[in-house]
Design an enzyme around this catalytic site. Structure first.
Site, short mmCIF file in Angstrom:
data_model
loop_
_atom_site.label_atom_id
_atom_site.label_comp_id
_atom_site.label_asym_id
_atom_site.label_seq_id
_atom_site.Cartn_x
_atom_site.Cartn_y
_atom_site.Cartn_z
N HIS A 167 28.44 33.21 41.46
CA HIS A 167 29.88 32.48 41.63
C HIS A 167 30.97 33.51 41.91
O HIS A 167 31.94 33.02 42.87
CB HIS A 167 30.19 31.71 40.24
CG HIS A 167 31.70 31.34 40.11
ND1 HIS A 167 32.06 30.16 40.20
CD2 HIS A 167 32.82 31.97 39.95
CE1 HIS A 167 33.35 29.77 40.02
NE2 HIS A 167 33.77 31.25 39.67
N GLU A 168 31.14 34.61 41.30
CA GLU A 168 32.12 35.50 41.49
C GLU A 168 32.11 36.14 42.87
O GLU A 168 32.95 36.36 43.66
CB GLU A 168 32.18 36.61 40.40
CG GLU A 168 32.62 36.01 39.07
CD GLU A 168 34.06 35.37 39.42
OE1 GLU A 168 34.84 35.79 40.14
OE2 GLU A 168 34.26 34.26 38.18
N GLU A 196 37.31 27.05 42.96
CA GLU A 196 36.31 27.45 41.83
C GLU A 196 35.05 26.20 41.78
O GLU A 196 33.99 26.88 41.71
CB GLU A 196 37.31 27.08 40.67
CG GLU A 196 37.99 28.10 40.18
CD GLU A 196 37.76 29.64 40.11
OE1 GLU A 196 36.46 29.75 40.11
OE2 GLU A 196 38.30 30.43 40.63
N HIS A 232 33.42 34.03 45.88
CA HIS A 232 34.91 34.38 46.33
C HIS A 232 35.09 35.47 47.09
O HIS A 232 36.01 35.23 47.92
CB HIS A 232 35.67 34.53 44.94
CG HIS A 232 36.08 33.57 43.98
ND1 HIS A 232 36.44 32.28 44.34
CD2 HIS A 232 35.53 33.36 42.62
CE1 HIS A 232 36.42 31.50 43.17
NE2 HIS A 232 36.05 32.21 42.34
#
Length: 329
Positions: free
Chosen positions: A151-152, A229, A155
């Protein structure tokens, strides 16, 4: 927006980024036009205030973009760790970067009991991935921790820091104008000059327009941040192929976050927009009446319920054996 990586492209994210930039551009044009109109109508010159605000705002955006990794590490009190110091963590990051075909970021650990993680940097070559000690001690499975890190890293792959820095520039300038105008009025700047009547109107009008512009840009950026997100959840889940593991990690992190003292959460609040989960007391839903809806409007993250619901749908699609579902991978 995910250049040279295998992270799943997100058309919705691209459309929202483009739309946000377009509307912010319109707001900026209206902002400039309103300032010019105010200056002409009051026959006053506040060019110096506007110039200083633009210079300071541009400088802040430049520093934020090119030094976001260093600023974030310093704010979190984190230290970069080597593969020898954190072999398991580096092993997961190595695997994800190989899957995503992206440069490996620096890996850091923050000495806080709050379970969280963040990644920042203007591109993959100048990025850092940070995990808190609380996250490492939470007892996540390897798949769950992998989902959080995927997920991170998404970004970084989607260049979110670049987009949010540019998007936030207008709000920074408007906020600075409010401050400069306020202090100018406070110290009598609006009462000096040959035309006292017009001068007295100048600063309050600039403050009013700047406040409106700041509020509009703030809401637009928060809306984009919440979708970012969701997009990161989706991209991370599709990269690892384990949406349910990411959903499980979200629930564990949220449940543990609710037990963190308010004092610790307040200290982490300035970093909230960067984190995997916001530094606040989380609840299952964010769509309740009154305060919940207002809190959701100003939140940098979507509600826990909405994130888990999306991951459940992705898991169901991945479990489906139809050709259409296979196309998700």
């Amino acid at each position: 927006m995910a250049t040279r990586t295998r992270y799943a492209p997100d058309r919705g994210l691209t459309v929202r980024m483009t739309a946000t930039m377009f509307f912010l551009g319109l707001v900026f044009v209206a902002f400039v036009a309103a300032l010019i109109g105010i200056l002409v109508a009051t026959k006053q010159s506040a060019g110096l205030i506007v110039f200083v605000a633009v210079v300071f705002g541009g400088g802040a955006a430049f520093i934020s973009l090119f030094y976001s990794d260093k600023i974030a590490l310093s704010a979190a009190g984190a230290q970069v760790v080597t593969p020898q110091q954190a072999p398991e963590l580096h092993g997961i990051v190595d695997r994800l970067c190989a899957l995503a075909d992206m440069d490996k970021p620096r890996v850091a650990i923050a000495p806080t009991r709050m379970p969280n993680a963040f990644a920042t940097g203007r591109n993959s070559k100048n990025s850092v991935l940070c995990v808190t000690e609380g996250m490492l001690q939470l007892g996540l499975t390897k798949d769950e921790l992998e989902g959080v890190l995927a997920h991170e890293l998404s970004h970084v792959a989607h260049k979110d820091v670049q987009v949010m820095t540019v998007a936030g520039l207008l709000g920074i300038v408007a906020g600075l104008l409010v401050r400069f105008a306020f202090y100018s009025e406070l110290f009598g700047g609006g009462r000096r000059g040959g035309n006292n009547g017009n001068a007295a109107l100048l600063i309050p009008l600039i403050m009013l327009v700047s406040i409106v512009v700041y509020a509009v840009s703030f809401v637009l950026i928060r809306m984009l941040s919440r979708y970012r997100e969701l997009a990161a959840d989706r991209s991370g889940a599709l990269l690892t192929g384990h949406p349910s593991a990411l959903a499980s990690a979200l629930q564990k992190v949220s449940g543990s976050m609710s037990r963190i003292p308010n004092e610790d959460l307040r200290k982490a609040a300035p970093m909230s927009a960067f984190y995997f989960a916001p530094a606040m007391k989380l609840t299952r839903g964010g769509n309740g009446p009154g305060g919940d809806r207002l809190a959701n409007l100003f939140s940098t993250h979507p509600s826990l319920e909405k994130r888990i619901e999306q991951l459940a749908k992705i898991q169901a699609q991945l479990n489906d054996t139809t050709p259409g579902a296979k196309g998700l991978r």
